[in-house]
Structure formats: C-alpha cells, structure tokens
Design an enzyme around this catalytic site. Structure first.
Site, PDB file in Angstrom:
ATOM      1  N   ARG A  41       0.804  -1.226   0.000  1.00  0.00           N
ATOM      2  CA  ARG A  41       0.000   0.000   0.000  1.00  0.00           C
ATOM      3  C   ARG A  41       0.840   1.281   0.000  1.00  0.00           C
ATOM      4  NH1 ARG A  41      -3.796  -0.762   4.892  1.00  0.00           N
ATOM      5  NH2 ARG A  41      -2.384  -2.474   5.373  1.00  0.00           N
ATOM      6  N   LYS A  66       9.058  -0.706   2.979  1.00  0.00           N
ATOM      7  CA  LYS A  66       8.221   0.148   3.845  1.00  0.00           C
ATOM      8  C   LYS A  66       8.971   0.594   5.095  1.00  0.00           C
ATOM      9  CE  LYS A  66       4.592  -1.776   5.989  1.00  0.00           C
ATOM     10  NZ  LYS A  66       3.197  -2.191   6.168  1.00  0.00           N
ATOM     11  N   GLY A 119       3.705 -16.023   6.594  1.00  0.00           N
ATOM     12  CA  GLY A 119       2.936 -15.643   7.778  1.00  0.00           C
ATOM     13  C   GLY A 119       3.822 -15.198   8.926  1.00  0.00           C
ATOM     14  N   ASP A 129       6.957  -1.918  11.040  1.00  0.00           N
ATOM     15  CA  ASP A 129       6.174  -0.781  10.549  1.00  0.00           C
ATOM     16  C   ASP A 129       5.337  -0.147  11.655  1.00  0.00           C
ATOM     17  OD1 ASP A 129       4.349  -2.772  10.903  1.00  0.00           O
ATOM     18  OD2 ASP A 129       3.499  -2.675   8.879  1.00  0.00           O
ATOM     19  N   TYR A 184      31.754  35.326  -0.996  1.00  0.00           N
ATOM     20  CA  TYR A 184      31.928  33.875  -1.060  1.00  0.00           C
ATOM     21  C   TYR A 184      33.230  33.490  -0.365  1.00  0.00           C
ATOM     22  CZ  TYR A 184      32.990  29.175  -2.486  1.00  0.00           C
ATOM     23  OH  TYR A 184      33.328  27.862  -2.453  1.00  0.00           O
ATOM     24  N   ASN A 201      38.138  41.649   8.856  1.00  0.00           N
ATOM     25  CA  ASN A 201      36.975  42.262   8.240  1.00  0.00           C
ATOM     26  C   ASN A 201      36.984  41.936   6.745  1.00  0.00           C
ATOM     27  OD1 ASN A 201      34.657  44.106   8.384  1.00  0.00           O
ATOM     28  ND2 ASN A 201      35.905  45.288   6.964  1.00  0.00           N
TER      29      ASN A 201
HETATM   30  C1  UD1 Z   1      -1.321  -8.965  12.098  1.00  0.00           C
HETATM   31  C2  UD1 Z   1      -1.994  -9.810  13.205  1.00  0.00           C
HETATM   32  C3  UD1 Z   1      -3.278  -9.119  13.638  1.00  0.00           C
HETATM   33  C4  UD1 Z   1      -2.967  -7.708  14.094  1.00  0.00           C
HETATM   34  C5  UD1 Z   1      -2.228  -6.931  13.001  1.00  0.00           C
HETATM   35  C6  UD1 Z   1      -1.739  -5.604  13.545  1.00  0.00           C
HETATM   36  C7  UD1 Z   1      -1.356 -12.091  12.623  1.00  0.00           C
HETATM   37  C8  UD1 Z   1      -1.810 -13.379  12.056  1.00  0.00           C
HETATM   38  N1  UD1 Z   1      -2.277 -11.124  12.676  1.00  0.00           N
HETATM   39  O1  UD1 Z   1      -2.176  -8.995  10.969  1.00  0.00           O
HETATM   40  O2  UD1 Z   1      -3.888  -9.843  14.689  1.00  0.00           O
HETATM   41  O3  UD1 Z   1      -4.168  -7.056  14.444  1.00  0.00           O
HETATM   42  O4  UD1 Z   1      -1.070  -7.654  12.556  1.00  0.00           O
HETATM   43  O5  UD1 Z   1      -1.149  -4.871  12.536  1.00  0.00           O
HETATM   44  O6  UD1 Z   1      -0.211 -11.969  13.017  1.00  0.00           O
HETATM   45  N2  UD1 Z   1       5.530 -10.202   8.121  1.00  0.00           N
HETATM   46  C9  UD1 Z   1       6.696 -10.860   7.820  1.00  0.00           C
HETATM   47  N3  UD1 Z   1       6.632 -12.070   7.213  1.00  0.00           N
HETATM   48  C10 UD1 Z   1       5.452 -12.677   6.936  1.00  0.00           C
HETATM   49  C11 UD1 Z   1       4.253 -12.001   7.263  1.00  0.00           C
HETATM   50  C12 UD1 Z   1       4.331 -10.759   7.854  1.00  0.00           C
HETATM   51  O7  UD1 Z   1       7.794 -10.348   8.061  1.00  0.00           O
HETATM   52  O8  UD1 Z   1       5.480 -13.785   6.411  1.00  0.00           O
HETATM   53  C13 UD1 Z   1       5.604  -8.874   8.763  1.00  0.00           C
HETATM   54  C14 UD1 Z   1       5.029  -7.785   7.893  1.00  0.00           C
HETATM   55  O9  UD1 Z   1       6.050  -7.155   7.144  1.00  0.00           O
HETATM   56  C15 UD1 Z   1       4.419  -6.837   8.910  1.00  0.00           C
HETATM   57  C16 UD1 Z   1       4.073  -7.708  10.086  1.00  0.00           C
HETATM   58  O10 UD1 Z   1       4.807  -8.910   9.921  1.00  0.00           O
HETATM   59  O11 UD1 Z   1       5.346  -5.860   9.364  1.00  0.00           O
HETATM   60  C17 UD1 Z   1       2.572  -8.010  10.187  1.00  0.00           C
HETATM   61  O12 UD1 Z   1       2.158  -8.729   9.051  1.00  0.00           O
HETATM   62  P1  UD1 Z   1       0.795  -8.426   8.288  1.00  0.00           P
HETATM   63  O13 UD1 Z   1       0.700  -9.297   7.125  1.00  0.00           O
HETATM   64  O14 UD1 Z   1       0.647  -6.957   8.103  1.00  0.00           O
HETATM   65  O15 UD1 Z   1      -0.267  -8.915   9.380  1.00  0.00           O
HETATM   66  P2  UD1 Z   1      -1.760  -8.468   9.486  1.00  0.00           P
HETATM   67  O16 UD1 Z   1      -2.581  -9.225   8.538  1.00  0.00           O
HETATM   68  O17 UD1 Z   1      -1.848  -6.989   9.458  1.00  0.00           O
HETATM   69 MG    MG Z   2      -0.608  -5.332   8.719  1.00  0.00          MG
END
Ligand code: UD1
Ligand code: MG
Length: 463
Positions: A17, A24, A81, A106, A369, A380
């Site tokens: 986004r 980011k 994840g 972030d 300059y 001066n």
């Molecule tokens: C996650 C939480 C959610 C919470 C939200 C807050 C989970 C399953 N859910 O959801 O409960 O309310 O954050 O913002 O954790 N990242 C990785 N590797 C990955 C996946 C993510 O490094 O494989 C990092 C992303 O860069 C990010 C952070 O983890 O900084 C969160 O991941 P994101 O995919 O944004 O999770 P949400 O769906 O927002």
């Molecule tokens: Mg998120």
C-alpha cells in the site's frame, strides 16, 4: 532490567500500500527511517537487548539503513505468515534469553516502558505470553482480543474469521508480544497453516498455549500513538504530523519557545537549550544541537550542525557546520559543510561559506563567497569579497591572518596568504602573498581626464 531479552522485528512484508520501490520500513518519518525508531528505543533502554530483524522483500534497503548497527538479520525467503517469520529468526535468539519480544518494523513508536510492562506482567503472572492490546474506536482490520473475565486472553480472531458479534469488540491486537523463550519454541512447532490464507499465524499461539494449560495475559497500551502501524503514504503523513507536534511540545516543556508548533519541523534527535526562541518556517534536522538563548528563524534550515549559545540565525541554511557562541547569521546566508565559525563571528546578507574556518569576531556582512579558507580573528571581509578557490581542476586554500582588512570587491586567488594586520585595497585581485602589516593594491590606477565630457559634447554638437 538485567535479564536478557531478544527482540525479533518483522520486516519481511511487501508493504504494497506504500506504492514505493523501497521497503516500507525504511520510509522516513521526520527524516528518520521508520525501523530505526524501534531499534534506537531498544538500544537506549535494554542494556542486554539483542535485536534480530527478519528481512525478505527489498532486504537490501533494510541492510543499508542498518549498516554498522548491532543487529542480526534472519532471512525469510517467502512470506508464509507472522509465525513463519518468527521461526526464521529463532536460530539467532540467544540461549540465555528469557523474554523474546516480537515486534513489527512498521510500528515505530512503541516505548521501552510499555515493553517493560509486558515483561513484568508476564513474569508476575508466570505466563507464557504477555501481549499488548489497544482499544480502538474503529477496530476494522485488526485481530480482536477474546478474553475471559479475569483478563486472560483466550484467543485472537482475525477480521476475516470474526463473527458479527466478535467484530464489535474494540480491544485489538496491535502486534507486540513478549514470550517466555522456551514456551515460544514449543508453541512455534505446533502452529500450522490450515486457514483460508494458508499462512502460519503467530496469533494462533494463544489458543495453543491455552489448550496446553499455559497462561496468556495482556497489558493495554495507554497511548494509542505507540501502536500506530504505517502502511500507506497517508498514514506516513498522519504519523509525521503527530510526531512533529509531540517533539515540539516536548521542547516547550523543557523551556524552548516555539512560536508556531504547527509550522516548525524539528527532527527527533535534535537538542535545544533553554530560552532559545524558534520562529516559524524553521527546519532543524538530523543530529543538530543548539545552545541556550538563541533566536532561530524565521525560515531557516539547519542540518547536522552544532550551534552554541546566544546565536541569531535568520532566513539561512546551515549544513554540517559548527558555530560557537554569540554568532549572528543571515538574513540569507548559506553555510555549506565543514564550516567553523568561532565566537562572535558575523555572517550577513548573501554570504556563502564552505569548508572554511572563521576566527573570533571576524565579520563578513554582505555579498561574499568564502570557500576553502582559514581566516583568523578580527578579520573584516568587505562587501563583495570573493575567495577564488577553484582553478577549473583543483580547489586551493586561502589563509587570512588575524586583524587583516579585506577591502570591498576584492578577489583572493588561491592559494594565497594575507598576513597579520595587512590591508587589501578595495577592488584588488590578489594573486601573491601579502606580508603582515602591508597594504596591497592590485588594480589599475585611476586616471582623471580633465574636461573630457565638455570636449566630447562639443565634438558631437559641431557636426
Ligand atoms: C497482524 C496480526 C493481527 C494484528 C495486526 C496488527 C497475525 C496473524 N495477525 O495482521 O492480529 O491485528 O497484525 O497490525 O499476526 N511479516 C513478515 N513475514 C510474513 C508475514 C508478515 O515479516 O510472512 C511482517 C510484515 O512485514 C508486517 C508484520 O509482519 O510488518 C505483520 O504482518 P501483516 O501481514 O501486516 O499482518 P496483518 O494481517 O496486518
Ligand atoms: Mg498489517
């Protein structure tokens, strides 16, 4: 806190986004890459803290901003994840760590005190996990906290999996966790990806821990700004506006007078002394420090510079320079990198200084300059003096010794040295060294042609 902690910072995500070609977590807020806020906060407040950053997408950007920092990198090739990201980091978690914090790269504004509260509560309650929660007016998009009447967390339901009833819950998971190390290792081995996203959710840890009779507790953040996540350019803007006001209010509370806190931009690592007054339209950036009783602005831009007490700087630009006490600069002056102004110096209208040292009480009031020069005390520099430092191939230095007087509109062609107390006649172009106490005149002598105007007039009128 003396017990050891490891901080895992997740920064492998794509950050779609933001619509940027850069990661980011390296986007800047008040001039500072987002991820450095958390890292600085941890380094300042946890002596034994060890930091592991999980990288994946655009990892080169993250390496670059963290170059030379005491952090380890774990590589997550595919973003499977949040739990998978943590798994990738586990090799770097030290054996003697007690607390393992999981944070998101972030979400830059978390305070060490809040993280310490998580650790304390986890220990007091002998819990496997203490997580941070927040109460949001609009909880849309966040995992909702399902807790029992004693405040123990039963599970987190993600937006997409939540029932109508659950969606009404305003207590959310902002994504800050403090695990007991061994419990984290155990629980990670039990998380699977059997959900609609086919992702390993870290939040599944809570249900699994509960099922095996472990305790999961929570602490609710008091100031929601601490948990603000930044995903888009608009959120970046909102974060910057809020941070700007907080920084400015902090300076007010320490005795700095900021005339317009909405229109003054002070970076987070800047220091300013008491009774200094800052006028609107001023940017004070990077690692700048400013002393007491200064008047800064309006409309000035100061970056990575050190400024003493009782200095006045108006409508001017100052970069990577050092300014001692009682110096006056501007309006419309430009100090380029590596300039040093000793006490009592005055740099006036349309004066540019580069890579030069000006001794005590030396004055250059207008249109000058000064490049690559070593200038003594009480010198001066008349209006329109030019230090001619560049021959088209190389830069050369000029030396001007104490008490010298450089007449207006002079050129000092480097390399050249003007001795102590020497005078340069106005309009001179100096190519050779001038000895101490001498007067140098290097210009065509004046000839007056008596009656020339009348003779010319006669010539034309008699045609
Ligand atoms: C996650 C939480 C959610 C919470 C939200 C807050 C989970 C399953 N859910 O959801 O409960 O309310 O954050 O913002 O954790 N990242 C990785 N590797 C990955 C996946 C993510 O490094 O494989 C990092 C992303 O860069 C990010 C952070 O983890 O900084 C969160 O991941 P994101 O995919 O944004 O999770 P949400 O769906 O927002
Ligand atoms: Mg998120």
């Amino acid at each position: 806190m003396s017990k050891k902690s490891t901080f895992i910072i997740l920064a492998a995500g794509e950050g779609k986004r933001m619509k940027s070609k850069y990661s980011k977590v390296v986007q800047k807020i008040m001039g500072k890459p987002m991820i450095l806020y958390i890292i600085d906060e941890i380094e300042k407040n946890f002596e034994d803290g060890k930091i592991v950053v999980v990288v994946g997408n655009k990892k080169e950007d993250v390496y670059k901003v963290l170059e030379g920092r005491n952090v380890k990198f774990a590589y997550q090739e595919k973003q499977l994840g949040t739990a998978h990201a943590v798994m990738c980091a586990m090799d770097y978690v030290s054996d003697d760590s007690k607390d393992v914090f999981v944070l998101y790269g972030d979400a830059p504004f978390i305070k060490a005190d809040t993280l310490k509260r998580l650790s304390q509560k986890r220990e007091e309650e002998a819990a496997a996990l203490c997580l941070l929660t927040a109460i949001f007016e609009n909880p849309y998009g966040y995992g909702r906290i399902i807790a029992d009447e004693n405040g123990n967390v039963i599970k987190i339901v993600e937006e997409r999996d939540a029932t109508e009833e659950q969606r009404k819950i305003r207590e959310i998971n902002p994504g800050f966790y403090c695990f007991e190390k061994h419990e984290l290792v155990n629980v990670l081995s039990k998380i699977d990806n059997k959900n609609c996203q086919n992702e390993y959710y870290l939040t599944d840890a809570i249900e699994i821990l509960n099922r095996s009779g472990k305790k999961v507790v929570k602490v609710t953040v008091e100031d929601n700004f601490e948990v603000m996540g930044i995903n888009s350019r608009y959120e970046l803007f909102v974060a910057e506006q809020e941070l700007k006001l907080r920084i400015n209010k902090e300076h007010l509370s320490r005795g700095v007078q900021i005339i317009d806190i909405y229109n003054t931009y002070i970076h987070p690592d800047v220091q300013i002394g008491k009774d200094t007054v800052i006028y609107p339209g001023t940017f004070i950036l990077g690692k700048t420090s400013i002393g007491e009783d200064c008047v800064i602005g309006p409309q000035s831009y100061i970056v990575d510079s050190k400024i003493g007490n009782n200095c006045h700087i108006q409508f001017s630009v100052i970069e990577n320079s050092e300014i001692k006490d009682n110096v006056k600069i501007g309006p419309y002056a430009h100090l380029r990198p590596n300039s040093l102004l000793e006490e009592g110096v005055k740099i006036g209208n349309f004066v540019e200084v580069k890579n030069s040292k000006l001794g005590k009480n030396t004055k250059s009031a207008h249109l000058t300059y000064i490049g690559d020069a070593d200038i003594g005390e009480n010198v001066n520099l008349g209006c329109g003096t030019i230090f001619v430092n560049y021959d088209g191939y190389k830069k050369h230095r000029t030396v001007v010794e104490n008490n010298a007087f450089i007449g207006c509109n002079s050129n000092l062609i480097a390399p050249v040295k003007i001795g102590e107390n020497a005078y340069i006649a106005a309009g001179s172009t100096i190519t050779e060294d001038v000895p101490a106490n001498a007067l140098a005149i290097a210009r065509e002598r004046q000839t007056n042609k008596e009656g020339w105007v009348l003779r010319r007039k006669q010539m034309y009128e008699s045609r």
